[in-house]
Structures are given as structure tokens and as C-alpha cells.
Design an enzyme around this catalytic site. Structure first.
Site, PDB file in Angstrom:
ATOM      1  N   HIS A  57      71.416 -36.922 -18.586  1.00 58.27           N
ATOM      2  CA  HIS A  57      71.734 -38.365 -18.624  1.00 58.27           C
ATOM      3  C   HIS A  57      73.004 -38.565 -19.433  1.00 58.27           C
ATOM      4  O   HIS A  57      73.465 -37.672 -20.124  1.00 58.27           O
ATOM      5  CB  HIS A  57      70.587 -39.131 -19.297  1.00 58.27           C
ATOM      6  CG  HIS A  57      69.464 -39.411 -18.364  1.00 58.27           C
ATOM      7  ND1 HIS A  57      69.115 -40.676 -17.995  1.00 58.27           N
ATOM      8  CD2 HIS A  57      68.620 -38.567 -17.713  1.00 58.27           C
ATOM      9  CE1 HIS A  57      68.092 -40.611 -17.156  1.00 58.27           C
ATOM     10  NE2 HIS A  57      67.770 -39.347 -16.970  1.00 58.27           N
ATOM     11  N   GLU A  65      61.075 -37.910 -19.171  1.00 63.07           N
ATOM     12  CA  GLU A  65      62.056 -37.635 -20.227  1.00 63.07           C
ATOM     13  C   GLU A  65      61.340 -37.197 -21.492  1.00 63.07           C
ATOM     14  O   GLU A  65      60.384 -37.828 -21.933  1.00 63.07           O
ATOM     15  CB  GLU A  65      62.911 -38.879 -20.515  1.00 63.07           C
ATOM     16  CG  GLU A  65      63.882 -38.644 -21.685  1.00 63.07           C
ATOM     17  CD  GLU A  65      64.890 -39.773 -21.883  1.00 63.07           C
ATOM     18  OE1 GLU A  65      65.377 -40.309 -20.874  1.00 63.07           O
ATOM     19  OE2 GLU A  65      65.182 -40.095 -23.050  1.00 63.07           O
ATOM     20  N   SER A  79      76.007 -38.701 -18.663  1.00 67.87           N
ATOM     21  CA  SER A  79      76.919 -37.598 -18.400  1.00 67.87           C
ATOM     22  C   SER A  79      78.218 -37.995 -17.711  1.00 67.87           C
ATOM     23  O   SER A  79      78.805 -37.208 -16.980  1.00 67.87           O
ATOM     24  CB  SER A  79      76.206 -36.507 -17.608  1.00 67.87           C
ATOM     25  OG  SER A  79      75.248 -35.901 -18.439  1.00 67.87           O
ATOM     26  N   ASP A 128      65.984 -45.756 -12.031  1.00 64.33           N
ATOM     27  CA  ASP A 128      66.504 -45.154 -13.262  1.00 64.33           C
ATOM     28  C   ASP A 128      65.778 -45.789 -14.462  1.00 64.33           C
ATOM     29  O   ASP A 128      65.651 -47.015 -14.528  1.00 64.33           O
ATOM     30  CB  ASP A 128      68.020 -45.449 -13.317  1.00 64.33           C
ATOM     31  CG  ASP A 128      68.736 -44.666 -14.392  1.00 64.33           C
ATOM     32  OD1 ASP A 128      68.181 -43.655 -14.870  1.00 64.33           O
ATOM     33  OD2 ASP A 128      69.875 -45.068 -14.744  1.00 64.33           O
ATOM     34  N   ASP A 170      60.490 -43.243 -17.995  1.00 62.54           N
ATOM     35  CA  ASP A 170      61.031 -42.885 -19.304  1.00 62.54           C
ATOM     36  C   ASP A 170      60.018 -43.261 -20.375  1.00 62.54           C
ATOM     37  O   ASP A 170      60.102 -44.320 -20.981  1.00 62.54           O
ATOM     38  CB  ASP A 170      62.372 -43.592 -19.539  1.00 62.54           C
ATOM     39  CG  ASP A 170      62.946 -43.259 -20.916  1.00 62.54           C
ATOM     40  OD1 ASP A 170      62.281 -42.506 -21.663  1.00 62.54           O
ATOM     41  OD2 ASP A 170      64.037 -43.740 -21.242  1.00 62.54           O
TER      42      ASP A 170
HETATM   43 ZN   LIG Z   1      69.868 -42.451 -18.581  1.00 63.33          ZN
END
Ligand SMILES: [Zn+2]
Length: 349
Positions: A223, A142, A225, A83, A105
Site C-alpha cells: 500500500h 492487513e 506505493s 479498498d 482492513d
Molecule cells: Zn492503502
């Protein structure tokens, strides 16, 4: 079952029209809670670890626990996902360890705080995609920047500061070849997402729908969430906690997302709340107890309940047995010969 490619898991979810929860782990009890829920609901599942989790648990402990989960649950497809990788090196180390999926990311610089430029994001994400796909590993990118900070990662601020621009999302998907795309639609990491029940002014489901229309085959990721339900907050506060009133992303909004291309939904805060509430309750009601199992067992059970509920709500329940796993080597071949597409289908405006 060996760990499976997240790409396969998400392709199958798209075929079946459902979403798959991605649940964060730091330790054995959390992994067990997820596997108990997956088994009970017969769900394929994504288990994910942040950089903070990998540091907390030490890479090898955490990865061997995931391998144990796969070995003990041969009927459940499990993807192991990094992640919020902050750099090529972070993603590379996860891939070398055996993760079957990574998130690069690149919306933030490698400090995990400062928003990067679009070109920087494309460049680092493309580099990770090349390295990962050669090895059959899935990549999530992302575009846009999420709000809040979690595990020391995030730009802070409100989720509305850097909402994803649909045109940029299209260009990003085309130039990077990512398998899944996280977008910013107003959500934030952590418990404090919204100060009231979110409506269209703070949670931009219209942006998500616009992106899905342009990229109808791209797996979208939500995300931040967690739904942060009041009953979980209440348990924490009832037994001495001091959470301020807050709102998360309502499950019905996530379900609207799933009808519009969302295939991966990240949930962490709800599980943290469930665990903390359960532990507080035991320590509050029976202060004489000191065996960690006396509170870790109810904590694990409380998390399992939340995860199982999400699995049913996201629609992944009942789908564990739909398909046989494709080996990671086979997936790598698929990327190479083009049978697994890395160019998104783009629809006109
Ligand atoms: Zn995230």
C-alpha cells in the site's frame, strides 16, 4: 469480459512472476484513463474504490462505469476491488453490489483511525472471508498498520509506528484464510511519505523479504506505493501549486518487492498529481477556457501515461491474454472443495 476474481488475477501474476497495479477511481475519466493504459499495454488490471470514492461517486454510478469498462474492453481481465473496507458491513455491501474483491482492513477499528488488537483483526477478517469466499469473492487483509491518512482513513503518524511482525503475519494468514495480505513496511498513504529518498532505515524491504520467506505462496500487497516522482510534483508547482518537497516509494524498491512475493501494488497519489498538474497547466496557460473537456481530456491523458508506465514497470504489461476468466461461481466452488487453497504454505524460520 465479465469482471474477474482478483484471486485468479493474482494467482496468474504469481505464475508469471509479475505484479499488478491497483489503481483508485472516483469518476469516469479515471476509469477511462486506466482502461486506455490497460488496452495500450495489454495488461490485466485491478480497479479499486475506497469508501470515500463510493460515497463521492455514489455506488451505482461507479459500479455501472466499471461494468461499462468491462463491456468495452472484453480482452482485458478486470478485478473490481473495495479498498480499505472498515467493517464487515462495508465489505458485504461491496460484494452485494458485484465487486469481485474486497479488502477488510481490520488493522484499524471500524472508525478507520484507531489501531485494533490482533484478535479483533483476525475475528472480523475471518468473518469477511467466510462471507466472501462463499460467493467467489477475493479477500485482502492487513496486518500491521500503515502510516498517514487518506480519504479520512488511517491511523496517521509515520509508517514506522506499526511495522508488521513476520510471526504475526504467518498466524494471521493461517487463521483468516485471506487471499492477499497487505503488510506495513514503512510506507504511508498520501503524498508525504518520506522526507528524503527512502533507504533501509525507513522503508523496511528486509521485513517484506522475511515475510515472503515464511509465506512463500501468499500474495503480498504494497500500500501507499506511489513513487511521487519529482517531474509530476514539478508540473503542479510550476503552474501555481504549492506542494512541499517529498519522496515516495522508488519503482526499483517495488520491483524488489515483486521479486519477493508482492503481487498487488496500490497506486493513487501519482495519478492525483498527474491529473492536478495537467488541469493546472491548462487553466494557467489559457485562463479564458471554461469548457471542462478542455482540461479533463489532458488530465485523463496525463493519468493514462502514469498508469501505462507503472504497468510496464510492474511487469503486468503483455499478460492480458494469458488466461481465460474463471466465473465467480466456479471460483466459489473452488473455495468450497478446496481446489483453491485458503491455508497458506508456511516455511520454517
Ligand atoms: Zn492503502
Amino acid at each position: 469480459m465479465p469482471l474477474v476474481s482478483m484471486r485468479q488475477l493474482l494467482d496468474e501474476a504469481a505464475k508469471g512472476g509479475y505484479g499488478v497495479g491497483a489503481f483508485n477511481v472516483n469518476d469516469m475519466e479515471q476509469i477511462q484513463a486506466i482502461m486506455m493504459a490497460a488496452k495500450e499495454t495489454k495488461s490485466p488490471v485491478i480497479v479499486q474504490a475506497s469508501r470515500g470514492a463510493r460515497q463521492f461517486a455514489e455506488d451505482l454510478y461507479l459500479f455501472k462505469l466499471i461494468q461499462a469498462a468491462a463491456e468495452l474492453n472484453p480482452e482485458i481481465p478486470i478485478a473490481m476491488h473495495q479498498d480499505h473496507g472498515n467493517s464487515f458491513e462495508t465489505c458485504k455491501s461491496a460484494i452485494e453490489l458485484g465487486y469481485t474483491s474486497v479488502m477488510m482492513d481490520g488493522s484499524l477499528k471500524s472508525d478507520g483511525k484507531t489501531p485494533s488488537t490482533f484478535e479483533e483483526n483476525v475475528e472480523v477478517t475471518r468473518k469477511v472471508v467466510d462471507f466472501a469466499h462463499e460467493r467467489g469473492v477475493t479477500v485482502e487483509g492487513e496486518i500491521g498498520v500503515l502510516g498517514g491518512v487518506e480519504d479520512g482513513h488511517g491511523a496517521g503518524g509515520s509508517g514506522l509506528d506499526h511495522i508488521t511482525d513476520p510471526d504475526q503475519a504467518v498466524e494471521f494468514a493461517e487463521r483468516t484464510g485471506v487471499d492477499a495480505l497487505a503488510i506495513a513496511i514503512g510506507t504511508s498513504h498520501g503524498a508525504y511519505k518520506f522526507t528524503k529518498k527512502p533507504d533501509g532505515s525507513v522503508l523496511k524491504m528486509d521485513v517484506l523479504i522475511a515475510i515472503h520467506k515464511r509465506l512463500p505462496k501468499t500474495h503480498l500487497v504494497m500500500h501507499g506505493s506511489s513513487s511521487v516522482p519529482k517531474d509530476l510534483q514539478d508540473v503542479v508547482n510550476q503552474y501555481g501549486g504549492k506542494l512541499k518537497e517529498t519522496w515516495g516509494v522508488p519503482v526499483e524498491e517495488i520491483q524488489l518487492g515483486i521479486r519477493n512475493g508482492v503481487r498487488k501494488i496500490n497506486v493513487d497519489t501519482d495519478n492525483r498529481l498527474a491529473i492536478t498538474g495537467a488541469i493546472r497547466k491548462v487553466l494557467w496557460e489559457t485562463p479564458e477556457k471554461f469548457d471542462p473537456r478542455d482540461y479533463l481530456k489532458p488530465a485523463r491523458e496525463a493519468m493514462k501515461k502514469v498508469v501505462a508506465a507503472r504497468m510496464v514497470e510492474f511487469g503486468q504489461a503483455g499478460h492480458a491474454g494469458d488466461y481465460a476468466p474463471i466465473s465467480i461461481e466456479q471460483i466459489a466452488k473452488g473455495y468450497k472443495d478446496g481446489s483453491l487453497s485458503t491455508r497458506p504454505l508456511v516455511a520454517s524460520k
